[in-house]
Write an enzyme that holds these catalytic residues in place. Sequence first.
Site, mmCIF file in Angstrom:
data_model
loop_
_atom_site.group_PDB
_atom_site.id
_atom_site.type_symbol
_atom_site.label_atom_id
_atom_site.label_comp_id
_atom_site.label_asym_id
_atom_site.label_seq_id
_atom_site.Cartn_x
_atom_site.Cartn_y
_atom_site.Cartn_z
ATOM 1 N N CYS A 356 0.791 -1.237 0.000
ATOM 2 C CA CYS A 356 0.000 0.000 0.000
ATOM 3 C C CYS A 356 0.827 1.293 0.000
ATOM 4 C CB CYS A 356 -0.972 0.011 1.171
ATOM 5 S SG CYS A 356 -1.447 -1.593 1.796
ATOM 6 N N ARG A 385 6.623 -11.227 5.538
ATOM 7 C CA ARG A 385 6.127 -10.968 6.889
ATOM 8 C C ARG A 385 6.676 -12.042 7.822
ATOM 9 N NH1 ARG A 385 -0.313 -9.776 5.608
ATOM 10 N NH2 ARG A 385 0.056 -8.066 4.133
ATOM 11 N N GLN A 403 1.107 -11.110 -3.581
ATOM 12 C CA GLN A 403 -0.320 -10.802 -3.599
ATOM 13 C C GLN A 403 -0.773 -10.352 -4.986
ATOM 14 O OE1 GLN A 403 -0.041 -7.757 -0.487
ATOM 15 N NE2 GLN A 403 -1.439 -8.982 0.756
ATOM 16 N N ASP A 405 -2.402 -7.805 -5.670
ATOM 17 C CA ASP A 405 -2.794 -6.611 -4.941
ATOM 18 C C ASP A 405 -3.141 -5.480 -5.901
ATOM 19 O OD1 ASP A 405 -3.296 -5.250 -2.647
ATOM 20 O OD2 ASP A 405 -1.210 -4.931 -2.079
ATOM 21 N N HIS A 407 -4.770 -1.148 -5.729
ATOM 22 C CA HIS A 407 -5.327 -0.034 -4.983
ATOM 23 C C HIS A 407 -5.999 0.925 -5.960
ATOM 24 C CE1 HIS A 407 -2.318 -1.671 -2.215
ATOM 25 N NE2 HIS A 407 -3.208 -1.348 -1.297
ATOM 26 N N LYS A 487 -14.883 -2.701 5.640
ATOM 27 C CA LYS A 487 -14.321 -3.592 4.635
ATOM 28 C C LYS A 487 -15.290 -4.718 4.319
ATOM 29 C CE LYS A 487 -11.867 -6.643 7.864
ATOM 30 N NZ LYS A 487 -10.644 -7.425 8.100
ATOM 31 N N HIS A 533 -8.318 -0.606 -0.957
ATOM 32 C CA HIS A 533 -7.450 -1.779 -1.011
ATOM 33 C C HIS A 533 -8.293 -2.951 -1.516
ATOM 34 C CE1 HIS A 533 -4.580 0.124 1.972
ATOM 35 N NE2 HIS A 533 -5.697 0.755 2.281
#
Length: 660
Positions: A356, A385, A403, A405, A407, A487, A533
């Site tokens: 992000c 992580r 991911q 991912d 945005h 969310k 997100h």
Amino acid sequence: MAEISLTFPDGNSRKFPSGVTAGEVAAGISNSLAKKAISATVNGQHYDLQWPITGDAEIAIHTMKDEAQALELVRHDAAHVMARAVQELWPGVKVTIGPVIENGWYYDFDREEPFTPEDLGAIEAKMKEIINRRDPVTTEVWDRDRAVAYYEANNEPYKVELVNAIPDDGQPIRMYWHGHWQDLCRGPHLQHTGQIPADAFKLMKVAGAYWRGDSNRPMLQRIYGVGFLNRDALKKYLTFLEEAEKRDHRRLGREMDLFHMQEEAPGQVFWHPNGWTIYTTLQDYMRRKQRAGGYDEINTPQVVDRKLWEASGHWEKYQHHMFIVEVDESRDGENDDATAKNRDQTRINALKPMNCPCHVQVFNQGLKSYRDLPLRLAEFGSCARFEPSGALHGIMRVRGFTQDDAHIFCTEDQIQSECARFIDFLANVYAELGFPEFEIRFATRPEKRVGSDESWDYVEGALEKAIKAVGRDYTLEPGDGAFYGPKLDFYLTDAIGRVWQCGTFQVDPNLPERLDASYIGEDGVKHRPFMLHRACLGSFERFIGILIENWEGKLPFWIAPRQVVVASIVSDADDFVREVTEKLRAAGVRAEADTRNEKINYKVREHSVGKVPVILAVGMKEVEDRTVSLRRLGEKHSRVVALDEAVAELAREATPPDLA
């Protein structure tokens, strides 16, 4: 004596003496209920039948027909009965704790000798003996000194430590007896041991566990058990476990030669050619879908200075999950001592745990106008992580992952349309990957949050309208949203009923504020964008694990790493085998030739274990007729197909669904 008023689920109220127990209330209603009762709910709290009720309350008496309460008690009592059985069999064993967990319980023991499978059988037999005795379950409240003295006298040091760890705030220390055997416990419990279904539990395994989770404390032995309300439920669960074991992605990963893990890189995946084929096929598919869905793909650094993580807030709240990288910027020669560090020149970085903040950096390059919004930035972002070693699980729970991912930077009034657009996008992806049904869980504002109530009202309303606009239902999860915004989480159900949370959609006005993101509005003034997100698959590693287990390794043809094996029946057919293989490859099918000097049945068995979807057997008859004998995984019989027809059929199946 003072009276209290108890209100029952039907709305009727009755007066009882203050201090009445739920068991006495049940007896006051009927002898039948008194015999069947197992517990009560009093003002929303689960009560033991022996606990006194001292004020007006709403009350419901529970029997074995109330599954949620009954299961909790059966499993909790079974844990105590198991501990009693262990100490009756081996009096020197010391007991610690035994909580209820999903589907059952565990109890930790301090015993010098390891428990064996035969021991588990003996414990089960002793448990059934105790259950058949129908020993009463009783409870008392003791003060701390009395409890400590009792456990010291009985040489139970772990219980002494537990009693001393209870906050000295005036709360009672509750003691329970199952027959003659005693344990420290909050309760509630059943009325007698005979209420545990003797044919509906099973001891599963023994594992090691440090006392209080501290590696500096003694290593204990943890016995796990499962328990249900009847034999059929236990049998169903054990069948489910057998099915899950057959589908375990770690075992299938070995059989299909997909990946491996090793101790030099804990929680990170070594992808083999077959596994990497699945990975890249899935990634290519998602890349095409996102491009068609209006996303621009970007790529951002994996190692980022702590300054960005401090600005984003992750350094303060998430640092314990981050891998820190320190670099001495003063080192510039090949012969520098790598162990020496110039502290004044050391730069502290972190491997990114999420994408992000880096996406905001891309957004911030150049002036953005309201005409540029919504701006959808996608990245197959490699993240790291720190997960505790005990939490790692194959490729489902790892430390290094990628991911799908993205945005979306948008205005407030674009949130609803972007949410609806994403739900449709995600539904199409899931359907094409074999999951036509999914559940949406809508997490709303938590107690501790940023932003005004008016803003939360608007954003939550926008998400709800978006869900309804695309004709979907949702489950509300009040208070489970992030501190910065609500969310949606998306849950898949696999072939054997397990539920997996994969996709997510989160509204975030906070990070653009922290990282100074802005756009020029129609009014010519700077405004903060909202940051949405979103992810469909979550991590590729975990989703591939889900795919493997859902399909039991028999992946859809288009994503299977080895789609076709062309196998010779006799060596004289080898040239034709190679010709067929080349034709299939030219048509876009992942095909390989097997011309080993082995019997065809051996080849079929071997490739079936490897979950190859299609085997084409070729003998001299097929050579003469220019045909192949086509056999699909899981089918007992093959069929003879003309070569060109087989190539066309398999080429169609090899086409990804978005290109079909």
